[in-house]
Design an enzyme around this catalytic site. Structure first.
Site, PDB file in Angstrom:
ATOM      1  N   ARG A 134       0.814  -1.218   0.000  1.00 42.38           N
ATOM      2  CA  ARG A 134       0.000   0.000   0.000  1.00 42.38           C
ATOM      3  C   ARG A 134       0.848   1.270   0.000  1.00 42.38           C
ATOM      4  O   ARG A 134       0.385   2.329   0.422  1.00 42.38           O
ATOM      5  CB  ARG A 134      -0.926  -0.006   1.222  1.00 42.38           C
ATOM      6  CG  ARG A 134      -1.854  -1.221   1.248  1.00 42.38           C
ATOM      7  CD  ARG A 134      -2.680  -1.277   2.511  1.00 42.38           C
ATOM      8  NE  ARG A 134      -3.577  -2.432   2.504  1.00 42.38           N
ATOM      9  CZ  ARG A 134      -4.406  -2.737   3.504  1.00 42.38           C
ATOM     10  NH1 ARG A 134      -4.434  -1.970   4.584  1.00 42.38           N
ATOM     11  NH2 ARG A 134      -5.188  -3.801   3.417  1.00 42.38           N
ATOM     12  N   CYS A 154       2.110  16.325 -13.594  1.00 40.55           N
ATOM     13  CA  CYS A 154       2.433  15.430 -14.716  1.00 40.55           C
ATOM     14  C   CYS A 154       2.852  14.063 -14.181  1.00 40.55           C
ATOM     15  O   CYS A 154       2.211  13.061 -14.456  1.00 40.55           O
ATOM     16  CB  CYS A 154       3.527  16.057 -15.567  1.00 40.55           C
ATOM     17  SG  CYS A 154       3.026  17.595 -16.369  1.00 40.55           S
ATOM     18  N   ARG A 178       1.110  11.162 -16.419  1.00 37.88           N
ATOM     19  CA  ARG A 178       0.011  11.323 -17.377  1.00 37.88           C
ATOM     20  C   ARG A 178       0.502  11.872 -18.707  1.00 37.88           C
ATOM     21  O   ARG A 178      -0.053  11.565 -19.767  1.00 37.88           O
ATOM     22  CB  ARG A 178      -1.076  12.245 -16.805  1.00 37.88           C
ATOM     23  CG  ARG A 178      -0.618  13.672 -16.592  1.00 37.88           C
ATOM     24  CD  ARG A 178      -1.751  14.616 -16.216  1.00 37.88           C
ATOM     25  NE  ARG A 178      -1.238  15.961 -15.989  1.00 37.88           N
ATOM     26  CZ  ARG A 178      -1.038  16.870 -16.917  1.00 37.88           C
ATOM     27  NH1 ARG A 178      -1.295  16.584 -18.191  1.00 37.88           N
ATOM     28  NH2 ARG A 178      -0.570  18.067 -16.614  1.00 37.88           N
ATOM     29  N   SER A 179       1.537  12.723 -18.674  1.00 41.55           N
ATOM     30  CA  SER A 179       1.979  13.451 -19.862  1.00 41.55           C
ATOM     31  C   SER A 179       3.457  13.769 -19.729  1.00 41.55           C
ATOM     32  O   SER A 179       3.914  14.145 -18.645  1.00 41.55           O
ATOM     33  CB  SER A 179       1.161  14.745 -19.996  1.00 41.55           C
ATOM     34  OG  SER A 179       1.636  15.553 -21.045  1.00 41.55           O
ATOM     35  N   ASN A 180       4.207  13.624 -20.826  1.00 41.97           N
ATOM     36  CA  ASN A 180       5.637  13.887 -20.753  1.00 41.97           C
ATOM     37  C   ASN A 180       6.189  14.346 -22.094  1.00 41.97           C
ATOM     38  O   ASN A 180       5.961  13.720 -23.129  1.00 41.97           O
ATOM     39  CB  ASN A 180       6.386  12.635 -20.292  1.00 41.97           C
ATOM     40  CG  ASN A 180       7.873  12.868 -20.134  1.00 41.97           C
ATOM     41  OD1 ASN A 180       8.662  12.485 -20.984  1.00 41.97           O
ATOM     42  ND2 ASN A 180       8.260  13.504 -19.044  1.00 41.97           N
ATOM     43  N   ASN A 189      12.371  13.949 -15.130  1.00 36.98           N
ATOM     44  CA  ASN A 189      11.362  13.355 -14.255  1.00 36.98           C
ATOM     45  C   ASN A 189      11.789  11.979 -13.755  1.00 36.98           C
ATOM     46  O   ASN A 189      11.624  11.651 -12.569  1.00 36.98           O
ATOM     47  CB  ASN A 189      10.024  13.253 -14.970  1.00 36.98           C
ATOM     48  CG  ASN A 189       9.401  14.593 -15.292  1.00 36.98           C
ATOM     49  OD1 ASN A 189       8.754  14.759 -16.324  1.00 36.98           O
ATOM     50  ND2 ASN A 189       9.580  15.584 -14.424  1.00 36.98           N
ATOM     51  N   TYR A 221       6.698  18.213 -29.120  1.00 34.16           N
ATOM     52  CA  TYR A 221       5.975  19.407 -29.566  1.00 34.16           C
ATOM     53  C   TYR A 221       6.346  19.765 -31.003  1.00 34.16           C
ATOM     54  O   TYR A 221       7.428  19.415 -31.491  1.00 34.16           O
ATOM     55  CB  TYR A 221       6.249  20.579 -28.621  1.00 34.16           C
ATOM     56  CG  TYR A 221       5.447  20.485 -27.350  1.00 34.16           C
ATOM     57  CD1 TYR A 221       4.063  20.703 -27.359  1.00 34.16           C
ATOM     58  CD2 TYR A 221       6.047  20.166 -26.139  1.00 34.16           C
ATOM     59  CE1 TYR A 221       3.311  20.606 -26.194  1.00 34.16           C
ATOM     60  CE2 TYR A 221       5.309  20.064 -24.970  1.00 34.16           C
ATOM     61  CZ  TYR A 221       3.939  20.285 -25.016  1.00 34.16           C
ATOM     62  OH  TYR A 221       3.198  20.173 -23.867  1.00 34.16           O
ATOM     63  N   ALA A 278       6.443  24.863 -23.875  1.00 37.09           N
ATOM     64  CA  ALA A 278       4.996  25.055 -23.955  1.00 37.09           C
ATOM     65  C   ALA A 278       4.470  25.196 -22.533  1.00 37.09           C
ATOM     66  O   ALA A 278       4.784  24.382 -21.667  1.00 37.09           O
ATOM     67  CB  ALA A 278       4.341  23.870 -24.652  1.00 37.09           C
TER      68      ALA A 278
END
Length: 279
Positions: A134, A154, A178-180, A189, A221, A278
């Site tokens: 846990r 992120c 979630r996003s990279n 990260n 991007y 961005a």
């Protein structure tokens, strides 16, 4: 070629060849243009840190020192204050995400860690039962999102597990993001959370084990494809970088400092590349 460089080049090529184009994108460039991207979903990587596999590319310099300082701001200081980040660590890039002239990033990251006393709870759980299943750090807090504006996290979840190998205990970690932005932030990260894994392992006198990294939306991007092609052309160096935490076993988590980390055998390809972020 290191495992990290192999994965990096393969993911860049896959995004270029197979990626989908974003629609209704939220981010903007500084000139106000919408920052569209090309992306793949469900990117996964596994690194065996115990065997010297670290998730950092040698194809361009990665600013690991500032990345680790940001991690301390989140998990030791448990702060969302830009003033703390600047005064204590001389890190300024989060200023782009200041919320409504509050000198904060809103109720995000460190503020959520503090709100739920997450680190103390994780350390307590691991001390009481290293084999419990846990050990989850989650920064995805809908209540906090409604409370203030701010960039949604992120890298938002990391889980820890302990394994016994012979007489030694190994701490594994699984990071979900979630996003990279693969060219800019991917290895920043990853290495931040390897550092967190190392800090917790040191707290208990355990060894570092495996690091699992899942990114839901991995993208380039639309103003970065020249840099992507340059990275694909570069020949990586032969040495394997290694992050070392120079403190004794069982050093308290909150007594560890950013300068205790040392990145060894790191001689990345230069020059550094420029990226317009961005926001």
């Amino acid at each position: 070629m290191t495992k990290a460089d192999q994965i990096f080049k393969a993911n860049i090529q896959k995004i270029i060849n197979e990626g989908s184009l974003s629609e209704q994108a939220r981010p903007k460039y500084k000139d106000g243009r919408t920052a569209h991207s090309k992306y793949i979903t469900g990117a996964f990587a596994e690194y065996d840190l115990a065997k010297g596999e670290f998730p950092i590319t040698t194809l361009r310099p990665i600013p690991i020192k500032s990345a680790i300082k940001e991690l301390f701001w989140i998990y030791q200081d448990q702060s969302n204050s830009l003033d703390v980040l600047e005064a204590k660590y001389n890190v300024h890039y989060w200023n782009e995400w200041e919320v409504d002239q509050t000198r904060t990033i809103g109720q995000r990251y460190g503020a959520v860690v503090k709100k739920h006393d997450i680190i103390s709870k994780i350390l307590k759980q691991l001390a009481e039962n290293p084999w419990n299943r846990r050990n989850v750090i989650s920064l995805w807090d809908y209540e906090a999102f409604e409370e203030t504006k701010g960039l949604l996290p992120c890298a938002f979840q990391i889980m820890f597990d302990v394994r016994r190998v012979g007489e030694d205990l190994y701490l594994d970690a699984s990071l979900t993001q979630r996003s990279n932005d693969i060219l800019v932030a991917h290895h920043i990260n990853a290495m931040q959370y390897v550092a967190l894994q190392m800090m917790i392992a040191k707290h208990f006198g355990w060894k570092i084990g495996k690091f699992f990294y899942f990114v839901n939306n991995l993208h380039i991007y639309d103003n970065q494809f020249d840099q992507a092609q340059e990275l694909l052309k570069r020949q990586p160096v032969a040495s394997q970088p290694k992050l070392v935490l120079n403190v004794p076993d069982r050093t308290n988590f909150f007594d560890i400092k950013p300068d205790d980390f040392e990145l060894q055998n790191y001689d990345p390809v230069k020059p550094q590349l420029h990226f317009d972020l961005a926001i």
